[in-house]
Motif scaffolding. Structure first.
Motif, mmCIF file in Angstrom:
data_model
loop_
_atom_site.group_PDB
_atom_site.id
_atom_site.type_symbol
_atom_site.label_atom_id
_atom_site.label_comp_id
_atom_site.label_asym_id
_atom_site.label_seq_id
_atom_site.Cartn_x
_atom_site.Cartn_y
_atom_site.Cartn_z
ATOM 1 N N ARG A 73 -58.127 -18.863 33.149
ATOM 2 C CA ARG A 73 -58.009 -20.320 33.043
ATOM 3 C C ARG A 73 -57.182 -20.690 31.817
ATOM 4 N N LEU A 74 -57.465 -20.052 30.693
ATOM 5 C CA LEU A 74 -56.695 -20.316 29.478
ATOM 6 C C LEU A 74 -55.246 -19.886 29.656
ATOM 7 N N TRP A 75 -55.045 -18.750 30.319
ATOM 8 C CA TRP A 75 -53.687 -18.262 30.554
ATOM 9 C C TRP A 75 -52.904 -19.244 31.415
ATOM 10 N N ASP A 76 -53.496 -19.736 32.487
ATOM 11 C CA ASP A 76 -52.803 -20.673 33.366
ATOM 12 C C ASP A 76 -52.405 -21.932 32.609
ATOM 13 N N ASN A 77 -53.287 -22.420 31.750
ATOM 14 C CA ASN A 77 -52.952 -23.588 30.938
ATOM 15 C C ASN A 77 -51.810 -23.267 29.984
ATOM 16 N N GLN A 78 -51.827 -22.063 29.411
ATOM 17 C CA GLN A 78 -50.784 -21.668 28.472
ATOM 18 C C GLN A 78 -49.427 -21.584 29.172
ATOM 19 N N VAL A 79 -49.382 -21.011 30.346
ATOM 20 C CA VAL A 79 -48.133 -20.899 31.096
ATOM 21 C C VAL A 79 -47.594 -22.282 31.423
ATOM 22 N N GLU A 80 -48.467 -23.179 31.854
ATOM 23 C CA GLU A 80 -48.037 -24.531 32.185
ATOM 24 C C GLU A 80 -47.462 -25.243 30.962
ATOM 25 N N VAL A 81 -48.123 -25.113 29.826
ATOM 26 C CA VAL A 81 -47.642 -25.744 28.596
ATOM 27 C C VAL A 81 -46.305 -25.145 28.181
ATOM 28 N N GLN A 82 -46.184 -23.819 28.253
ATOM 29 C CA GLN A 82 -44.924 -23.182 27.881
ATOM 30 C C GLN A 82 -43.787 -23.618 28.788
ATOM 31 N N LEU A 83 -44.058 -23.721 30.088
ATOM 32 C CA LEU A 83 -43.019 -24.176 31.010
ATOM 33 C C LEU A 83 -42.567 -25.604 30.676
ATOM 34 N N ARG A 84 -43.502 -26.459 30.335
ATOM 35 C CA ARG A 84 -43.133 -27.829 29.968
ATOM 36 C C ARG A 84 -42.293 -27.866 28.697
ATOM 37 N N PHE A 85 -42.676 -27.072 27.694
ATOM 38 C CA PHE A 85 -41.897 -27.021 26.454
ATOM 39 C C PHE A 85 -40.490 -26.501 26.712
ATOM 40 N N ILE A 86 -40.364 -25.450 27.497
ATOM 41 C CA ILE A 86 -39.045 -24.892 27.801
ATOM 42 C C ILE A 86 -38.209 -25.916 28.548
ATOM 43 N N TRP A 87 -38.814 -26.574 29.535
ATOM 44 C CA TRP A 87 -38.071 -27.567 30.311
ATOM 45 C C TRP A 87 -37.586 -28.709 29.420
ATOM 46 N N ARG A 88 -38.464 -29.220 28.561
ATOM 47 C CA ARG A 88 -38.074 -30.320 27.676
ATOM 48 C C ARG A 88 -37.001 -29.893 26.683
ATOM 49 N N TYR A 89 -37.111 -28.686 26.143
ATOM 50 C CA TYR A 89 -36.131 -28.212 25.169
ATOM 51 C C TYR A 89 -34.765 -28.062 25.822
ATOM 52 N N VAL A 90 -34.731 -27.434 26.985
ATOM 53 C CA VAL A 90 -33.451 -27.233 27.666
ATOM 54 C C VAL A 90 -32.864 -28.575 28.089
ATOM 55 N N ARG A 91 -33.702 -29.508 28.521
ATOM 56 C CA ARG A 91 -33.220 -30.830 28.916
ATOM 57 C C ARG A 91 -32.586 -31.560 27.724
ATOM 58 N N ARG A 92 -33.151 -31.422 26.532
ATOM 59 C CA ARG A 92 -32.594 -32.089 25.347
ATOM 60 C C ARG A 92 -31.277 -31.471 24.907
ATOM 61 N N LEU A 93 -31.051 -30.222 25.281
ATOM 62 C CA LEU A 93 -29.810 -29.564 24.884
ATOM 63 C C LEU A 93 -28.643 -29.904 25.791
ATOM 64 N N ARG A 94 -28.921 -30.505 26.919
ATOM 65 C CA ARG A 94 -27.855 -30.843 27.863
ATOM 66 C C ARG A 94 -26.914 -31.889 27.246
ATOM 67 N N PRO A 95 -25.630 -31.811 27.587
ATOM 68 C CA PRO A 95 -24.685 -32.816 27.073
ATOM 69 C C PRO A 95 -25.092 -34.220 27.523
ATOM 70 N N GLY A 96 -24.894 -35.193 26.657
ATOM 71 C CA GLY A 96 -25.207 -36.571 26.975
ATOM 72 C C GLY A 96 -26.594 -37.010 26.555
ATOM 73 N N HIS A 97 -27.390 -36.116 26.072
ATOM 74 C CA HIS A 97 -28.739 -36.477 25.609
ATOM 75 C C HIS A 97 -28.611 -37.127 24.232
ATOM 76 N N GLN A 98 -29.484 -38.099 23.940
ATOM 77 C CA GLN A 98 -29.390 -38.853 22.707
ATOM 78 C C GLN A 98 -29.614 -37.999 21.458
ATOM 79 N N GLN A 99 -30.528 -37.045 21.548
ATOM 80 C CA GLN A 99 -30.861 -36.262 20.367
ATOM 81 C C GLN A 99 -29.876 -35.114 20.198
ATOM 82 N N PHE A 100 -29.671 -34.757 18.936
ATOM 83 C CA PHE A 100 -28.766 -33.659 18.645
ATOM 84 C C PHE A 100 -29.486 -32.329 18.818
ATOM 85 N N GLY A 101 -28.798 -31.378 19.317
ATOM 86 C CA GLY A 101 -29.337 -30.034 19.462
ATOM 87 C C GLY A 101 -28.369 -29.052 18.838
#
Length: 139
Positions: A52-80
């Motif tokens: 149960r803890l592992w499944d929560n950890q994987v879900e959280v990690q996937l969200r962090f990776i998705w958000r980080y990669v999304r912010r690095l895309r060209p045209g995003h307001q924040q600098f990467g």
């Protein structure tokens, strides 16, 4: 606690075998069966909680990776980081996540419950056929 019970079982079983006490020998089989059941339930609960803890950890990690990669895309307001490091960062994230998943898959293979099966088999045989076994040894 389980080790103490196991040592007590071994001592009393040996004494019952030497002295020819069939009732006590059979009762120790019931104790071993109970120990196997208790260890099984404890390990099963622990494994369920870890999953149960592992499944929560994987879900959280996937969200962090998705958000980080999304912010690095060209045209995003924040600098990467500069664009040339984006490919490198994605490669590192992919490799570390793949390593994490491979380690978890290998860990799942360890949940075989061998100790509990041995306790259950020997306990059941000792409980059910203890009197017969003592009779064969002591005549």
């Amino acid at each position: 606690m389980a080790i103490l019970i196991l040592l007590s079982w071994a001592g009393v079983t040996a004494a019952a075998l030497i002295h020819g006490w069939p009732e006590l020998f059979s009762a120790m089989g019931a104790l071993l069966l109970c120990l196997g059941f208790a260890v099984f339930l404890t390990e099963r609960y622990r494994a369920t909680e870890l999953r149960r803890l592992w499944d929560n950890q994987v879900e959280v990690q996937l969200r962090f990776i998705w958000r980080y990669v999304r912010r690095l895309r060209p045209g995003h307001q924040q600098f990467g980081p500069p664009q040339h490091s984006l490919d490198e960062m994605e490669r590192i994230l992919d490799e570390s996540f793949d390593d994490l998943m491979a380690a978890k898959s290998a860990e799942r293979g360890l949940d075989t419950y061998r100790v509990e099966m041995v306790f259950s088999i020997f306990g059941t045989l000792q409980w059910g056929f203890g009197e017969l076994f003592i009779g064969l040894i002591h005549g």
